[in-house]
Design a protein around this motif. Structure first.
Motif, mmCIF file in Angstrom:
data_model
loop_
_atom_site.group_PDB
_atom_site.id
_atom_site.type_symbol
_atom_site.label_atom_id
_atom_site.label_comp_id
_atom_site.label_asym_id
_atom_site.label_seq_id
_atom_site.Cartn_x
_atom_site.Cartn_y
_atom_site.Cartn_z
ATOM 1 N N TYR A 161 5.145 -0.498 3.751
ATOM 2 C CA TYR A 161 5.006 -1.566 3.239
ATOM 3 C C TYR A 161 5.537 -1.992 1.730
ATOM 4 C CZ TYR A 161 1.383 -5.327 2.001
ATOM 5 O OH TYR A 161 0.646 -6.433 1.481
ATOM 6 N N ARG A 162 6.100 -3.273 1.569
ATOM 7 C CA ARG A 162 6.885 -3.066 0.408
ATOM 8 C C ARG A 162 5.995 -2.709 -1.167
ATOM 9 N NH1 ARG A 162 12.305 -6.482 -0.617
ATOM 10 N NH2 ARG A 162 12.117 -6.546 1.823
ATOM 11 N N PRO A 163 4.993 -3.299 -1.192
ATOM 12 C CA PRO A 163 4.217 -2.902 -2.343
ATOM 13 C C PRO A 163 3.877 -1.511 -2.343
ATOM 14 C CG PRO A 163 3.164 -5.009 -1.208
ATOM 15 C CD PRO A 163 4.245 -4.161 -0.183
ATOM 16 N N LEU A 189 5.959 -8.293 11.016
ATOM 17 C CA LEU A 189 6.946 -9.001 11.845
ATOM 18 C C LEU A 189 8.032 -9.745 11.237
ATOM 19 C CD1 LEU A 189 4.085 -10.631 14.028
ATOM 20 C CD2 LEU A 189 5.177 -8.243 14.330
ATOM 21 N N ASP A 190 9.173 -9.593 11.534
ATOM 22 C CA ASP A 190 10.508 -9.944 10.861
ATOM 23 C C ASP A 190 11.254 -10.786 12.201
ATOM 24 O OD1 ASP A 190 12.800 -8.351 8.863
ATOM 25 O OD2 ASP A 190 13.248 -9.818 10.573
ATOM 26 N N LEU A 191 11.082 -12.150 11.856
ATOM 27 C CA LEU A 191 11.500 -12.993 13.075
ATOM 28 C C LEU A 191 12.874 -13.864 12.681
ATOM 29 C CD1 LEU A 191 8.103 -13.591 12.884
ATOM 30 C CD2 LEU A 191 8.798 -13.958 15.146
ATOM 31 N N GLY A 234 17.535 -2.426 1.020
ATOM 32 C CA GLY A 234 16.736 -1.397 0.197
ATOM 33 C C GLY A 234 17.157 -0.196 0.487
ATOM 34 N N SER A 235 17.729 0.313 1.808
ATOM 35 C CA SER A 235 18.038 1.579 1.796
ATOM 36 C C SER A 235 19.291 2.002 1.076
ATOM 37 C CB SER A 235 18.195 1.915 3.550
ATOM 38 O OG SER A 235 17.030 1.410 4.112
ATOM 39 N N GLN A 236 20.424 1.041 1.340
ATOM 40 C CA GLN A 236 21.271 1.580 0.490
ATOM 41 C C GLN A 236 21.219 1.410 -0.924
ATOM 42 O OE1 GLN A 236 24.366 2.274 1.553
ATOM 43 N NE2 GLN A 236 23.187 2.432 3.460
#
Ligand code: FAD
Length: 312
Positions: free
Chosen positions: A18-20, A148-150, A231-233
């Motif tokens: 979760y980003r935060p 969810l990422d749509l 973000g991973s890179q």
């Protein structure tokens, strides 16, 4: 509707956050004092107006001037530091947008059908591609949240910008994804606030460093979010930079260290960036049908190869 599940029973391990929570942990680590280094200061609300990359000087909007040995531009896809490199600007808006919503897991546990769907993403994530849209479903906060990422390709008549109002964005999402499996549509109805993100990308940059400045993160490689690599890179960049800049005898060694960083990261990030719009599992089709595509210059011939490249 095809379903692709990653992480379980494979050699590939993925983790979702979760980003935060991720931000808070990165901040905690950044503020740890280690090896006698000075603890960094975080200056919130300090907007950078301009920079001088030859002298590693930053000029804030409030008139403050800050000078250092090296300027690390981690200021996103509209980077002020990148702009100072004066290389051609290739940032473009993609014909693709993403609705995002979060549902507390407990809201899905009371219904057998949505509960069954949760088994697909437990400790992993799943993708449901269908026509010009893909639902990517992640777990967050150790399973307490469903993220969810749509993603959807723009169609004639779509507004040029994403919907800023969360309720209207939710209506748009329900309409655009209404032909997905009924159990999935039922889950989408449980959403409350929905964001509608525009997506930007650029071609690999000519330079990752220039003068006394280096770029990392989206400033260095804005890409499609399809493979979840932006973000991973960025974290790979930070890890590589931290390691390459450690045990620096003096600031005169910086140019050579930056050259090593560029050599190490340029090819890797360019490859990930150029493959970032591909949906996992469709690689073979791209290899067969697109002789001009960047994928031909890589060893990636299948979804498994692609995952191996990203997570090896
Ligand atoms: C819808 C969507 C889904 C995504 N999903 C994933 C995913 O699943 N996995 C993944 O790895 N990545 C994902 N990404 C990509 C990821 O969000 C980015 O790659 C990542 O946030 C880049 O981090 P960054 O720190 O380089 O840039 P940013 O997150 O853009 O941060 C830049 C920072 O610089 C600050 N800044 C900018 N200009 C100035 C200025 N002039 N003065 C002062 N401060 C300034 C900004 O305020 C911001 O805090 C997704 C992106 C989108 C849009």
């Amino acid at each position: 509707m095809p379903r692709i599940v990653f992480g379980k029973n494979q050699n590939v391990r993925t983790s979702t956050f979760y980003r935060p929570d991720l931000h808070n942990e990165l901040k905690r680590i950044a503020l740890l004092q280690s090896n006698g280094f000075k603890c960094p200061t975080i200056c919130l609300g300090s907007r950078v107006a301009t920079v001088n990359i030859e002298t590693a000087t930053v000029y804030l909007e409030d008139g403050t001037r800050l000078k250092a040995d090296l300027l690390i531009g981690a200021d996103g896809e509209r980077s002020v530091v990148k702009a100072a490199f004066s290389d051609p600007e290739t940032l473009r808006m993609a014909p693709y947008r993403i609705f995002r919503a979060i549902i507390p897991t407990e809201e899905l546990l009371s219904n057998d059908k949505s509960k069954a769907l949760l088994t697909l993403t437990k400790g992993s994530f799943a993708m449901f591609p269908h026509g010009d849209r893909t639902l990517s479903w992640f777990e967050g906060r150790d399973g307490l949240l469903q993220d969810l990422d749509l993603g959807y390709l723009l169609r004639p008549g779509d507004e040029p910008r994403g919907e800023r109002d969360p309720s209207r964005a939710r209506e748009k999402m329900l309409e655009r994804f209404r032909d997905f499996h009924p159990d999935i549509v039922d889950v989408l109805r449980k959403t409350d606030m929905v964001a509608d993100y525009e997506v930007y990308f650029n071609k690999p940059l000519l330079h990752l460093f220039k003068g006394k400045a280096v770029l990392i993160g989206d400033a260095a490689h804005s890409m499609f979010p399809t493979t979840g690599q932006g973000g991973s890179q960025s974290m790979e960049d930070a890890g590589a930079l931290g390691s390459i800049l450690s045990h620096l005898p003096s600031s005169s060694s910086l140019p050579e260290r930056l050259r090593i960083f560029g050599k190490l990261r340029k090819e890797r990030t360019a490859t990930v960036q150029m493959l970032s719009g591909l949906i996992f599992g469709q690689e073979e089709g791209w290899v067969r049908r697109r002789p001009e595509h960047f994928i031909q210059r890589t060893g990636v011939r299948s979804g498994e190869d692609h995952l191996e490249l990203l997570y090896k």
